[in-house]
Design a protein around this motif. Structure first.
Motif, mmCIF file in Angstrom:
data_model
loop_
_atom_site.group_PDB
_atom_site.id
_atom_site.type_symbol
_atom_site.label_atom_id
_atom_site.label_comp_id
_atom_site.label_asym_id
_atom_site.label_seq_id
_atom_site.Cartn_x
_atom_site.Cartn_y
_atom_site.Cartn_z
ATOM 1 N N HIS A 72 0.842 -1.181 0.000
ATOM 2 C CA HIS A 72 0.000 0.000 0.000
ATOM 3 C C HIS A 72 0.886 1.243 0.000
ATOM 4 O O HIS A 72 2.103 1.157 0.156
ATOM 5 C CB HIS A 72 -1.006 -0.070 1.146
ATOM 6 C CG HIS A 72 -0.657 0.664 2.384
ATOM 7 N ND1 HIS A 72 0.543 0.523 3.026
ATOM 8 C CD2 HIS A 72 -1.384 1.546 3.109
ATOM 9 C CE1 HIS A 72 0.547 1.295 4.099
ATOM 10 N NE2 HIS A 72 -0.603 1.918 4.171
ATOM 11 N N PRO A 73 0.344 2.434 -0.283
ATOM 12 C CA PRO A 73 1.159 3.629 -0.542
ATOM 13 C C PRO A 73 2.225 3.921 0.498
ATOM 14 O O PRO A 73 3.334 4.321 0.159
ATOM 15 C CB PRO A 73 0.109 4.748 -0.592
ATOM 16 C CG PRO A 73 -1.116 4.073 -1.073
ATOM 17 C CD PRO A 73 -1.091 2.697 -0.469
ATOM 18 N N GLY A 74 1.912 3.717 1.784
ATOM 19 C CA GLY A 74 2.908 3.986 2.818
ATOM 20 C C GLY A 74 4.121 3.084 2.682
ATOM 21 O O GLY A 74 5.269 3.512 2.839
ATOM 22 N N GLU A 75 3.878 1.795 2.367
ATOM 23 C CA GLU A 75 4.977 0.849 2.200
ATOM 24 C C GLU A 75 5.786 1.178 0.954
ATOM 25 O O GLU A 75 7.017 1.078 0.947
ATOM 26 C CB GLU A 75 4.412 -0.568 2.127
ATOM 27 C CG GLU A 75 3.703 -0.996 3.419
ATOM 28 C CD GLU A 75 2.869 -2.251 3.228
ATOM 29 O OE1 GLU A 75 2.618 -2.616 2.062
ATOM 30 O OE2 GLU A 75 2.476 -2.860 4.241
ATOM 31 N N LEU A 76 5.103 1.560 -0.118
ATOM 32 C CA LEU A 76 5.800 1.918 -1.350
ATOM 33 C C LEU A 76 6.687 3.138 -1.136
ATOM 34 O O LEU A 76 7.801 3.215 -1.669
ATOM 35 C CB LEU A 76 4.781 2.207 -2.455
ATOM 36 C CG LEU A 76 4.001 0.996 -2.980
ATOM 37 C CD1 LEU A 76 2.940 1.448 -3.971
ATOM 38 C CD2 LEU A 76 4.941 -0.006 -3.642
ATOM 39 N N LYS A 77 6.212 4.097 -0.335
ATOM 40 C CA LYS A 77 6.994 5.297 -0.057
ATOM 41 C C LYS A 77 8.270 4.940 0.692
ATOM 42 O O LYS A 77 9.349 5.449 0.392
ATOM 43 C CB LYS A 77 6.149 6.281 0.755
ATOM 44 C CG LYS A 77 6.842 7.601 1.030
ATOM 45 C CD LYS A 77 5.920 8.544 1.782
ATOM 46 C CE LYS A 77 6.615 9.868 2.065
ATOM 47 N NZ LYS A 77 5.728 10.800 2.804
ATOM 48 N N THR A 78 8.153 4.028 1.671
ATOM 49 C CA THR A 78 9.319 3.591 2.435
ATOM 50 C C THR A 78 10.308 2.860 1.543
ATOM 51 O O THR A 78 11.528 3.065 1.623
ATOM 52 C CB THR A 78 8.881 2.671 3.586
ATOM 53 O OG1 THR A 78 7.966 3.385 4.429
ATOM 54 C CG2 THR A 78 10.078 2.225 4.417
ATOM 55 N N MET A 79 9.786 1.991 0.667
ATOM 56 C CA MET A 79 10.645 1.248 -0.255
ATOM 57 C C MET A 79 11.379 2.199 -1.196
ATOM 58 O O MET A 79 12.572 2.031 -1.472
ATOM 59 C CB MET A 79 9.797 0.248 -1.046
ATOM 60 C CG MET A 79 9.202 -0.870 -0.189
ATOM 61 S SD MET A 79 7.876 -1.781 -1.022
ATOM 62 C CE MET A 79 8.764 -2.455 -2.425
ATOM 63 N N LYS A 80 10.663 3.219 -1.681
ATOM 64 C CA LYS A 80 11.274 4.184 -2.585
ATOM 65 C C LYS A 80 12.401 4.937 -1.897
ATOM 66 O O LYS A 80 13.476 5.142 -2.465
ATOM 67 C CB LYS A 80 10.211 5.167 -3.075
ATOM 68 C CG LYS A 80 10.765 6.245 -3.997
ATOM 69 C CD LYS A 80 9.672 7.220 -4.406
ATOM 70 C CE LYS A 80 10.246 8.346 -5.265
ATOM 71 N NZ LYS A 80 9.210 9.349 -5.625
ATOM 72 N N LYS A 81 12.162 5.341 -0.633
ATOM 73 C CA LYS A 81 13.178 6.083 0.111
ATOM 74 C C LYS A 81 14.419 5.224 0.336
ATOM 75 O O LYS A 81 15.548 5.700 0.231
ATOM 76 C CB LYS A 81 12.602 6.546 1.449
ATOM 77 C CG LYS A 81 13.551 7.435 2.255
ATOM 78 C CD LYS A 81 12.901 7.911 3.537
ATOM 79 C CE LYS A 81 11.760 8.863 3.240
ATOM 80 N NZ LYS A 81 11.217 9.452 4.503
ATOM 81 N N ALA A 82 14.210 3.930 0.642
ATOM 82 C CA ALA A 82 15.342 3.027 0.861
ATOM 83 C C ALA A 82 16.172 2.877 -0.407
ATOM 84 O O ALA A 82 17.410 2.870 -0.366
ATOM 85 C CB ALA A 82 14.835 1.665 1.333
ATOM 86 N N VAL A 83 15.499 2.765 -1.552
ATOM 87 C CA VAL A 83 16.208 2.632 -2.827
ATOM 88 C C VAL A 83 16.989 3.902 -3.141
ATOM 89 O O VAL A 83 18.140 3.847 -3.596
ATOM 90 C CB VAL A 83 15.211 2.320 -3.962
ATOM 91 C CG1 VAL A 83 15.901 2.393 -5.316
ATOM 92 C CG2 VAL A 83 14.600 0.941 -3.763
ATOM 93 N N GLU A 84 16.368 5.063 -2.879
ATOM 94 C CA GLU A 84 17.052 6.331 -3.141
ATOM 95 C C GLU A 84 18.289 6.483 -2.265
ATOM 96 O O GLU A 84 19.337 6.936 -2.732
ATOM 97 C CB GLU A 84 16.087 7.493 -2.897
ATOM 98 C CG GLU A 84 14.987 7.595 -3.946
ATOM 99 C CD GLU A 84 14.003 8.704 -3.637
ATOM 100 O OE1 GLU A 84 14.042 9.227 -2.498
ATOM 101 O OE2 GLU A 84 13.193 9.045 -4.526
ATOM 102 N N ASN A 85 18.184 6.097 -0.993
ATOM 103 C CA ASN A 85 19.341 6.168 -0.095
ATOM 104 C C ASN A 85 20.454 5.238 -0.557
ATOM 105 O O ASN A 85 21.642 5.585 -0.504
ATOM 106 C CB ASN A 85 18.923 5.813 1.333
ATOM 107 C CG ASN A 85 18.039 6.871 1.958
ATOM 108 O OD1 ASN A 85 18.071 8.030 1.542
ATOM 109 N ND2 ASN A 85 17.257 6.492 2.954
ATOM 110 N N LEU A 86 20.068 4.039 -1.013
ATOM 111 C CA LEU A 86 21.060 3.087 -1.511
ATOM 112 C C LEU A 86 21.751 3.633 -2.746
ATOM 113 O O LEU A 86 22.974 3.513 -2.896
ATOM 114 C CB LEU A 86 20.374 1.750 -1.828
ATOM 115 C CG LEU A 86 21.285 0.631 -2.357
ATOM 116 C CD1 LEU A 86 22.371 0.312 -1.341
ATOM 117 C CD2 LEU A 86 20.466 -0.616 -2.670
ATOM 118 N N ARG A 87 20.971 4.272 -3.633
ATOM 119 C CA ARG A 87 21.554 4.845 -4.839
ATOM 120 C C ARG A 87 22.548 5.950 -4.492
ATOM 121 O O ARG A 87 23.628 6.051 -5.090
ATOM 122 C CB ARG A 87 20.444 5.394 -5.738
ATOM 123 C CG ARG A 87 20.968 5.923 -7.076
ATOM 124 C CD ARG A 87 19.869 6.552 -7.916
ATOM 125 N NE ARG A 87 18.897 5.553 -8.317
ATOM 126 C CZ ARG A 87 17.640 5.565 -7.935
ATOM 127 N NH1 ARG A 87 17.207 6.505 -7.110
ATOM 128 N NH2 ARG A 87 16.803 4.646 -8.344
#
Length: 343
Positions: free
Chosen positions: A303-318
């Motif tokens: 759901h949107p909250g989980e997707l937002k967290t996943m996106k932030k984690a990917v951005e930090n990794l990048r």
């Protein structure tokens, strides 16, 4: 930390003190006049934060503050007053604590407030003063109504004209105030796993609503006005005890409003529906008694909250990978320069 050269870093803009055993915050912290981001999750393992230093409001450039996971049971009045003096503060993270009472004062520049995973039973009346708020995250608390218990918030919540993301998952909401329609910029509204039995027809006034998650509630019907919204995603799973089939127009006996219902659905809420597990079960011919083998589980859509967290984690990794590449590149340039000089 005491009197150390550390506080001479007057040009510091970002400070992370997470995962430490800090006893107190010294007044010298105000030396960081250019500080814009300060995070200290899990930084007070042996002592609880009871107050911020009197010099704290001098950090006038602070835009992001995270006081996450430090076992706060209440937000001390001194902290609330100090925060209200930070006129540029845009992000405040108080999540994953034990806060049962929230006093944050008036922060007109605040865009994002995260108080998820606490023990809040209601939201404060002052919430209506957060006129710039776009993201409000209050999931996994003990809130049973918006806003019974503080009365006036029924009117104030409609003043959050810029609110675009409202996450109130996993609370104890039994109803939604009709004033929710006043949040005219609301894009994402998540109230999954509460105790809602109806949705107010005024929800249609939130004309920018695109994602609406009411799964895991006790809804028996939907307001007809919901069809006027330009929804892109609507979660209705795990509400009724039987699947939703064809809808017919009907009148809600409680409110007298038009609603969408299904005559094949039993009006009695079945608590077992909350415990349903969607699964496809393949039976092994060689082991008929082992029901646990060969089970293919159907995972829930993020759901949107989980997707937002996943996106932030990917951005930090990048960002970390790019920083590492830049560091390696600098080292190679230095090595090449050294070799050239030697030759």
């Amino acid at each position: 930390m005491g009197q150390t050269p550390f506080f001479q870093l007057v040009k510091l803009r970002k400070l992370g003190l997470s995962d430490n055993e800090i006893q107190r915050l010294p007044p010298e912290i105000a030396n960081f006049m250019q500080l814009t981001s300060w995070k200290f999750q899990r930084a007070f393992r042996t002592a609880k934060l009871s107050k911020l230093p009197e010099s704290f409001p001098e950090l006038r450039n602070l835009t992001c503050l995270s006081i996450n996971d430090i076992s706060l049971q209440a937000l001390p009045e001194t902290i609330g007053k100090s925060l209200s003096l930070l006129h540029r503060l845009e992000e405040l993270d108080l999540g994953n604590n034990e806060i049962y009472n929230l006093e944050i004062g008036s922060m007109k520049s605040l865009l994002c407030l995260d108080v998820s995973e606490n023990k809040l039973e209601h939201l404060p009346e002052e919430m209506g003063g957060l006129v710039s708020l776009t993201d409000l995250l209050v999931s996994q608390n003990l809130i049973d109504a918006l806003p019974e218990g503080i009365g006036k918030l029924r009117r104030l919540i409609g003043k959050l004209k810029r609110l675009s993301n409202f996450n109130c998952d996993r609370n104890r909401l039994a109803s939604l105030p009709k004033e929710i329609g006043g949040c005219c910029s609301l894009n994402v509204f998540c109230v999954r796993e509460n105790r809602l039995t109806r949705i107010p027809s005024e929800i249609s006034q939130a004309s920018e609503l695109h994602v609406f998650d009411v799964s895991g509630n006790r809804l028996l019907h939907l307001p007809v006005s919901l069809t006027t919204l330009r929804l892109k995603a609507l979660w209705l799973s795990e509400n009724q005890s039987q699947p939703l089939l064809t809808f017919q127009n009907d009148i809600d006996p409680e409110s007298g409003e038009k609603s969408l219902v299904n005559d094949m659905v039993d009006d009695t809420w079945d608590d077992k529906a909350m415990k349903r597990i969607s699964a496809i079960h393949f039976l092994d011919d060689n082991d008929d008694e082992d029901d646990e083998k060969g089970r293919l589980m159907r995972q829930a859509t993020p759901h949107p909250g989980e997707l937002k967290t996943m996106k932030k984690a990917v951005e930090n990794l990048r960002k970390d990978l790019n920083a590492a590449k830049a560091l390696d590149s600098n080292k190679n340039e230095v090595n090449n320069a050294t070799v050239t000089t030697s030759v």
